[in-house]
Design an enzyme around this catalytic site. Structure first.
Site, PDB file in Angstrom:
ATOM      1  N   ASN A  25     -10.437  -0.555 -20.071  1.00  0.00           N
ATOM      2  CA  ASN A  25     -11.032  -1.888 -20.688  1.00  0.00           C
ATOM      3  C   ASN A  25     -12.633  -2.033 -20.397  1.00  0.00           C
ATOM      4  O   ASN A  25     -12.966  -3.287 -20.464  1.00  0.00           O
ATOM      5  CB  ASN A  25     -10.198  -3.021 -20.159  1.00  0.00           C
ATOM      6  CG  ASN A  25     -10.146  -3.083 -18.562  1.00  0.00           C
ATOM      7  OD1 ASN A  25     -10.668  -2.357 -18.191  1.00  0.00           O
ATOM      8  ND2 ASN A  25      -9.853  -4.594 -18.394  1.00  0.00           N
ATOM      9  N   ASP A  27     -14.671  -2.105 -17.722  1.00  0.00           N
ATOM     10  CA  ASP A  27     -15.273  -2.837 -16.603  1.00  0.00           C
ATOM     11  C   ASP A  27     -15.713  -2.219 -15.608  1.00  0.00           C
ATOM     12  O   ASP A  27     -16.002  -2.702 -14.473  1.00  0.00           O
ATOM     13  CB  ASP A  27     -14.355  -4.233 -16.319  1.00  0.00           C
ATOM     14  CG  ASP A  27     -12.887  -3.614 -15.559  1.00  0.00           C
ATOM     15  OD1 ASP A  27     -12.866  -2.407 -15.532  1.00  0.00           O
ATOM     16  OD2 ASP A  27     -12.059  -4.305 -15.180  1.00  0.00           O
ATOM     17  N   ASP A  31      -7.745   1.546 -13.999  1.00  0.00           N
ATOM     18  CA  ASP A  31      -6.705   0.537 -14.054  1.00  0.00           C
ATOM     19  C   ASP A  31      -5.307   1.247 -14.591  1.00  0.00           C
ATOM     20  O   ASP A  31      -5.386   2.426 -14.875  1.00  0.00           O
ATOM     21  CB  ASP A  31      -7.095  -0.619 -15.190  1.00  0.00           C
ATOM     22  CG  ASP A  31      -7.674  -0.017 -16.312  1.00  0.00           C
ATOM     23  OD1 ASP A  31      -7.039   0.859 -17.148  1.00  0.00           O
ATOM     24  OD2 ASP A  31      -8.904  -0.397 -16.717  1.00  0.00           O
ATOM     25  N   ASP A 100       2.679   3.569  -3.152  1.00  0.00           N
ATOM     26  CA  ASP A 100       2.071   3.314  -1.824  1.00  0.00           C
ATOM     27  C   ASP A 100       2.745   2.329  -1.093  1.00  0.00           C
ATOM     28  O   ASP A 100       2.790   1.262  -1.949  1.00  0.00           O
ATOM     29  CB  ASP A 100       0.516   3.570  -1.752  1.00  0.00           C
ATOM     30  CG  ASP A 100       0.017   4.287  -0.699  1.00  0.00           C
ATOM     31  OD1 ASP A 100       0.198   4.277   0.441  1.00  0.00           O
ATOM     32  OD2 ASP A 100      -0.866   5.106  -1.146  1.00  0.00           O
ATOM     33  N   ASP A 201       1.981   4.549   4.239  1.00  0.00           N
ATOM     34  CA  ASP A 201       0.774   4.341   5.047  1.00  0.00           C
ATOM     35  C   ASP A 201       0.952   4.292   6.452  1.00  0.00           C
ATOM     36  O   ASP A 201       1.964   3.674   6.853  1.00  0.00           O
ATOM     37  CB  ASP A 201       0.159   3.152   4.491  1.00  0.00           C
ATOM     38  CG  ASP A 201      -1.509   3.205   4.779  1.00  0.00           C
ATOM     39  OD1 ASP A 201      -2.212   4.108   4.353  1.00  0.00           O
ATOM     40  OD2 ASP A 201      -1.919   2.203   5.355  1.00  0.00           O
ATOM     41  N   GLU A 257       2.636   9.009   5.991  1.00  0.00           N
ATOM     42  CA  GLU A 257       1.351   9.295   6.471  1.00  0.00           C
ATOM     43  C   GLU A 257       1.405   9.156   8.280  1.00  0.00           C
ATOM     44  O   GLU A 257       1.778   8.061   8.624  1.00  0.00           O
ATOM     45  CB  GLU A 257       0.368   8.364   5.939  1.00  0.00           C
ATOM     46  CG  GLU A 257      -0.964   8.861   6.199  1.00  0.00           C
ATOM     47  CD  GLU A 257      -2.321   7.811   6.343  1.00  0.00           C
ATOM     48  OE1 GLU A 257      -3.389   8.197   6.098  1.00  0.00           O
ATOM     49  OE2 GLU A 257      -1.843   6.812   6.473  1.00  0.00           O
ATOM     50  N   HIS A 330      -7.404  10.572  -0.462  1.00  0.00           N
ATOM     51  CA  HIS A 330      -8.566   9.606  -0.773  1.00  0.00           C
ATOM     52  C   HIS A 330      -9.299   9.333   0.611  1.00  0.00           C
ATOM     53  O   HIS A 330     -10.332   8.539   0.613  1.00  0.00           O
ATOM     54  CB  HIS A 330      -8.082   8.218  -1.476  1.00  0.00           C
ATOM     55  CG  HIS A 330      -6.880   7.649  -0.533  1.00  0.00           C
ATOM     56  ND1 HIS A 330      -5.781   8.332  -0.049  1.00  0.00           N
ATOM     57  CD2 HIS A 330      -7.041   6.535   0.280  1.00  0.00           C
ATOM     58  CE1 HIS A 330      -5.247   7.625   0.779  1.00  0.00           C
ATOM     59  NE2 HIS A 330      -5.775   6.668   1.042  1.00  0.00           N
ATOM     60  N   ASP A 331      -8.794   9.871   1.511  1.00  0.00           N
ATOM     61  CA  ASP A 331      -9.520   9.935   2.933  1.00  0.00           C
ATOM     62  C   ASP A 331     -10.167  10.971   3.285  1.00  0.00           C
ATOM     63  O   ASP A 331     -10.678  10.950   4.324  1.00  0.00           O
ATOM     64  CB  ASP A 331      -8.390   9.442   3.950  1.00  0.00           C
ATOM     65  CG  ASP A 331      -7.597   8.163   3.732  1.00  0.00           C
ATOM     66  OD1 ASP A 331      -8.173   7.348   3.333  1.00  0.00           O
ATOM     67  OD2 ASP A 331      -6.669   7.895   4.212  1.00  0.00           O
TER      68      ASP A 331
HETATM   69  O1  TEU Z   1      -5.431   6.177   6.465  1.00  0.00           O
HETATM   70  C1  TEU Z   1      -5.023   5.971   8.017  1.00  0.00           C
HETATM   71  C2  TEU Z   1      -5.651   7.156   8.735  1.00  0.00           C
HETATM   72  O2  TEU Z   1      -5.111   7.460   9.870  1.00  0.00           O
HETATM   73  C3  TEU Z   1      -7.059   7.576   8.215  1.00  0.00           C
HETATM   74  O3  TEU Z   1      -7.188   8.558   7.321  1.00  0.00           O
HETATM   75  C4  TEU Z   1      -8.083   6.490   8.112  1.00  0.00           C
HETATM   76  O4  TEU Z   1      -8.093   6.296   6.750  1.00  0.00           O
HETATM   77  C5  TEU Z   1      -9.356   6.791   8.698  1.00  0.00           C
HETATM   78  O5  TEU Z   1      -9.834   7.978   8.039  1.00  0.00           O
HETATM   79  C6  TEU Z   1      -9.461   6.888  10.168  1.00  0.00           C
HETATM   80  O6  TEU Z   1     -10.581   7.416  10.570  1.00  0.00           O
HETATM   81  C7  TEU Z   1      -4.493   5.069   5.749  1.00  0.00           C
HETATM   82  C8  TEU Z   1      -5.009   4.850   4.425  1.00  0.00           C
HETATM   83  O7  TEU Z   1      -4.759   6.206   3.796  1.00  0.00           O
HETATM   84  C9  TEU Z   1      -6.351   4.679   4.498  1.00  0.00           C
HETATM   85  O8  TEU Z   1      -6.790   4.875   3.119  1.00  0.00           O
HETATM   86  C10 TEU Z   1      -6.631   3.202   4.722  1.00  0.00           C
HETATM   87  O9  TEU Z   1      -7.818   3.013   4.984  1.00  0.00           O
HETATM   88  C11 TEU Z   1      -5.744   2.958   6.235  1.00  0.00           C
HETATM   89  O10 TEU Z   1      -4.399   3.814   6.338  1.00  0.00           O
HETATM   90  C12 TEU Z   1      -5.412   1.652   6.500  1.00  0.00           C
HETATM   91  O11 TEU Z   1      -4.448   1.251   5.585  1.00  0.00           O
HETATM   92 CA    CA Z   2     -10.889  -1.347 -16.105  1.00  0.00          CA
END
Ligand code: TEU
Ligand code: CA
Length: 566
Positions: A25, A27, A31, A100, A201, A257, A330-331
């Site tokens: 959309n 922005d 999404d 998640d 998580d 995780e 994503h980390d």
């Molecule tokens: O990540 C937890 C984690 O242990 C790490 O990967 C953290 O993101 C960081 O790199 C520590 O140095 C999970 C999620 O995947 C992360 O995106 C969140 O920020 C975190 O938990 C808190 O919810």
């Molecule tokens: Ca959007």
């Protein structure tokens, strides 16, 4: 022992970071409808399951990992109707959806916490971890994973609350049975909607040592809390309870995780007889290139460390649990920039080698959005272009407040290992903003989108995308790929990784060259068998001979099948 066969062991799971996937959309923020628009792309890739990073209501202190309402969708991402439609259309295309589950902590804007902080006798007080300070000091010396202390003083009641992550992410008190029941109820609500599982998580952090002792400071300002939070005293009891009350009632997939999980702990979390989770994300592998200041001081890649880690986990869980396989999420930074090469000459080839390597292991592979395009790390010119709270807090502490690191030194760490490398918008095409949005996205686009994007990868039969497609297809049609027993060879080799997989009369021999030079491999006697034929590789397929020269970043698999008895 032969592993039990089941659908989630034969699946490939694709992780979507909704904020950066596709904006429907205009922005500048990805999404739910944006995901729905791309379902055909995902079905075409051939993955089985989509895992969505959090889409719940959140003030976004940590991009949705700080949840203020577990049963509402973030306004920026759409509505619950959008979610229901996404789930329905995904199911129609044969794609499952995993959510998640972030229940180690909530947002400080969650109504439980809003109530909890009001007074010491509020019915929600014990939903969180409140303690008296020592004089005007925090209850103990723990530091937060996002820099600074892990305790925050709250004026209103004169006590401190624990936050292992950001201040805006207070930790839930799992000792409180009402907390656990509230979480189970919420999980049941989602499962009854028809979702197909949870990625949990930091689930191994939910049980804290109730003595809350000081941690080792290792010369820094704060103590390490992980020893007292990771794999805590009651974590297995809680997961068994969650399994009994919720998970066991559905045919779903679960992955926890688990930073700081050892193989012994993983055998319990993901053990086939344990009734806890299906698998965990381990971090030992991800830490092998962390230095003095963790990810901010990267170490050179050491293939032998990686090989030793694979051996430990592949052997340790074979027949008694199940591995998750991942390079990116994503980390984590982009694997091609981390352990391959993002130089123009090698990017495509090394991305394919890494894909082949990971997908030929026993376990369930995860693909993080853009990995299938060989997307790379990004180098934004200054810290101002970065958004991740982990980066910004560490910058403040290490560069500005303590001066422990020089700015340029810190930025090199950011370029190599920081989380925003993975969070730039998905590169769909060479149109403006990589086809992610028609307006400027919430985070910068990697300037290499004109060369690296889905449109051109789909058009090119020799692309990284089509290579992933083939790997996924092979897993679906050959049981040796998900289930085969693993054995490593030539452990001392610094450049080449060699292993075999065996299952019900099929045998795979996998060889990957992790270096930019050709490597000649002389096989150990145990591997000198007749009958291998080339199966898949990222260079012209070569026959199996006594000595084989692998080209730079070559990855190849040979297969041998027992002649079936008539
Ligand atoms: O990540 C937890 C984690 O242990 C790490 O990967 C953290 O993101 C960081 O790199 C520590 O140095 C999970 C999620 O995947 C992360 O995106 C969140 O920020 C975190 O938990 C808190 O919810
Ligand atoms: Ca959007």
């Amino acid at each position: 022992m032969k592993p039990m066969e089941t659908w989630w062991k034969e699946s490939v799971i694709y992780q979507i970071y909704p904020r950066s996937f596709n904006d429907s959309n205009d922005d500048g923020i990805g999404d739910l409808n944006g995901i729905r628009e791309r379902l055909d792309y995902l079905a075409d890739l051939g993955v089985d399951v989509l895992w969505l990073s959090p889409v719940y209501q959140s003030p976004n202190a940590d991009n949705g990992y700080d949840i203020s309402d577990y049963q509402a969708i973030m306004d920026e991402f759409g509505t619950m109707e959008d979610f229901d439609l996404l789930l329905k259309e995904a199911h129609e295309k044969g794609l499952k959806i995993v959510m998640d589950l972030v229940v180690n902590h909530t947002s400080d804007e969650h109504e439980w916490f809003v109530e909890s902080r009001k007074s010491k006798d509020n019915p929600y007080r014990d939903y969180y971890i409140w303690k008296d300070g020592k004089a005007d000091q925090a209850p103990n010396n723990w530091g937060s994973a996002f820099s600074g202390p892990a305790w925050k003083y709250d004026e209103q009641t004169g006590q401190w609350y624990l936050h292992i992550f950001a201040e805006k992410q207070p930790d839930l008190n799992w000792e409180n049975e009402r907390v656990r029941q509230s979480v189970y109820k919420m999980m049941t609500w989602w499962l009854d909607k028809g979702i197909d599982g949870f990625r949990m998580d930091v689930i191994n952090l939910i049980s804290k040592d109730q003595a809350f002792p000081d941690g080792e400071t290792h010369g820094g300002a704060y103590g390490n809390s992980m020893e007292f939070c990771c794999n805590g005293p009651r974590v297995h009891a809680y997961l068994k309870e969650m399994n009994k009350e919720v998970l066991s009632k559905y045919d779903i997939v679960t992955v926890g995780e688990a930073p700081g999980a050892t193989i012994e702990e993983a055998q319990r979390y993901a053990g086939s007889e344990e009734n806890e989770l299906n698998m965990v994300f381990q971090f030992e592998m991800m830490d092998i290139d962390h230095g003095k200041y963790g990810k901010w001081s990267p170490m050179p890649f050491d293939l032998k460390k990686m090989k030793a880690n694979f051996k430990k986990w592949q052997e340790g869980l074979d027949g008694r649990g199940w591995n998750s396989l991942y390079w990116d999420n994503h980390d984590q930074p982009r694997i091609v920039s981390r352990w391959g090469s993002d130089k123009k000459a090698w990017r495509k080839k090394s991305a394919k080698m890494l894909a082949l390597c990971l997908h030929m292991h026993q376990g369930t592979p995860y693909i993080y959005q853009g990995e299938e395009l060989g997307m790379t790390n990004v180098r934004f010119p200054s810290i101002d272009a970065y958004h991740d709270i982990e980066i910004l807090n560490a910058y403040r502490e290490l560069v500005k407040e303590t001066g422990a690191m020089r700015e340029e030194e810190f930025m090199e760490g950011v370029y190599k290992l920081s989380r925003d490398n993975a969070r730039t918008p998905m590169q769909w095409s060479d149109e403006a903003y990589a086809g992610f949005s028609s307006v400027e996205p919430w985070i910068g686009v990697n300037p290499n989108y004109t060369e690296i994007n889905a449109k051109q990868e789909i058009a090119d039969p020799d692309s990284v995308f089509h290579f992933y497609q083939r790997l996924i297809a092979l897993r679906h049609t050959n049981k040796v790929v998900p289930y085969g027993t693993y054995r490593q060879y030539m452990e001392e080799d610094d450049n080449v990784y060699v292993f075999t997989r065996e299952y019900e009369g099929q045998k795979l021999l996998v060889a990957c060259n992790f270096s930019e030079q050709p490597q000649t491999v002389e096989w150990p006697d145990a591997l000198l068998e007749e009958g291998y034929t080339p199966w898949i590789g990222n260079d012209s397929l070569k026959p199996f001979e006594k000595a084989v020269t692998l080209t730079p970043y070559e990855g190849i698999v040979w297969i041998k099948e027992e002649t079936k008895k008539a």
